[in-house]
Write an enzyme that holds these catalytic residues in place. Structure first.
Site, PDB file in Angstrom:
ATOM      1  N   ASN A 100       0.841  -1.197   0.000  1.00  0.00           N
ATOM      2  CA  ASN A 100       0.000   0.000   0.000  1.00  0.00           C
ATOM      3  C   ASN A 100       0.881   1.254   0.000  1.00  0.00           C
ATOM      4  OD1 ASN A 100      -2.381   1.594   0.177  1.00  0.00           O
ATOM      5  ND2 ASN A 100      -3.382  -0.035   1.336  1.00  0.00           N
ATOM      6  N   ASP A 108      19.813  -0.371   2.127  1.00  0.00           N
ATOM      7  CA  ASP A 108      21.264  -0.231   1.975  1.00  0.00           C
ATOM      8  C   ASP A 108      21.918  -1.596   1.823  1.00  0.00           C
ATOM      9  OD1 ASP A 108      21.457   2.642   2.153  1.00  0.00           O
ATOM     10  OD2 ASP A 108      20.917   2.425   4.252  1.00  0.00           O
ATOM     11  N   HIS A 130      22.006   3.696  13.169  1.00  0.00           N
ATOM     12  CA  HIS A 130      23.140   4.591  13.417  1.00  0.00           C
ATOM     13  C   HIS A 130      23.626   4.423  14.850  1.00  0.00           C
ATOM     14  CE1 HIS A 130      22.500   6.707   9.610  1.00  0.00           C
ATOM     15  NE2 HIS A 130      21.207   6.563   9.870  1.00  0.00           N
ATOM     16  N   ALA A 175      -0.598  -3.258  13.562  1.00  0.00           N
ATOM     17  CA  ALA A 175      -0.424  -1.848  13.219  1.00  0.00           C
ATOM     18  C   ALA A 175       0.382  -1.132  14.297  1.00  0.00           C
ATOM     19  CB  ALA A 175      -1.783  -1.184  13.043  1.00  0.00           C
ATOM     20  N   ARG A 195       6.175  -7.909  20.398  1.00  0.00           N
ATOM     21  CA  ARG A 195       6.248  -9.198  21.092  1.00  0.00           C
ATOM     22  C   ARG A 195       5.174 -10.101  20.516  1.00  0.00           C
ATOM     23  NH1 ARG A 195       2.013  -9.597  24.582  1.00  0.00           N
ATOM     24  NH2 ARG A 195       0.893  -7.644  25.022  1.00  0.00           N
TER      25      ARG A 195
END
Length: 213
Positions: A100, A108, A130, A175, A195
């Site tokens: 969607n 990467d 990072h 969601a 979880r």
């Protein structure tokens, strides 16, 4: 007359330096934007832009563009616009894929998506993170780990799949979940961090949907 004498290549451009960077990327070690800059030609930004501007009724052109953008695409793909990708060329998509709007593929390194996978709106699949300490984030220093979505996975709206995660066959990610660890096959996973809520069982064949307890 211009000076046509050869000049030494920068260390970043030398094959040995490139291979050393690729080795560190594949190990999940830190690397910088400058060190990885030689990979820029593999980015499919122009093709992604073209796809996002192509009208929905031009289905043949849209599919042709998808096959140029991604590393591989199976049969009957459907990806709503817009979407974004760091490269595009590091994402592999199986048969009967449905994506969607507003999916972000931060590929990467490899994102591998199996057959029959569905991804809801506003989902991020990011292979890259990072360092926590700010002194390590100069030059966009980062690490990258591959993501795998096995066959028949369903990712709910606004979910985030983090580097190195594998989601097992048939599982559902609810969601808004943030998935930082592997999810086994045939379960429902929810929350931040995600979880396992419960297994998917034969009883679900009787259910309309939703995350019953």
């Amino acid at each position: 007359m211009p000076d046509r004498r050869a000049t030494p290549a920068s260390p970043i451009g030398r094959p040995a330096a490139r291979q050393e960077t690729l080795d560190r990327i594949s190990e999940g070690s830190l690397y910088t934007e400058t060190e990885a800059s030689f990979q820029a030609p593999e980015r499919r930004a122009d093709l992604i832009f073209a796809y996002n501007q192509t009208p929905p009724d031009q289905s043949s052109r849209r599919e042709a563009l998808l096959r140029r953008i991604f590393a591989s695409v199976g049969e009957r793909p459907l990806l709503n616009t817009p979407f974004s990708a760091a490269f595009g060329s590091r994402t592999y998509i199986g048969d009967d894929f449905y994506g969607n709007a507003n999916i972000s593929f931060v590929d990467d390194v490899d994102i591998r998506i199996g057959d029959g996978v569905m991804i809801a709106p506003n989902v991020t699949l990011t292979t890259t993170g990072h360092p926590i300490h700010p002194s390590l984030r100069e030059d966009f220093r980062r690490f990258s780990l591959p993501i795998v979505l096995e066959d028949r996975v369903w990712i709910g709206a606004n979910a985030v799949i983090l580097p190195g995660v594998r989601i097992g066959y048939g599982s559902v990610v609810g969601a808004g979940a943030v998935v930082s660890r592997d999810i086994p096959p045939m379960v429902v996973a929810v929350g931040t961090p995600a979880r396992v809520l419960r297994p998917i069982t034969e009883a679900d064949l009787e259910e309309r949907g939703g995350l019953r307890h």
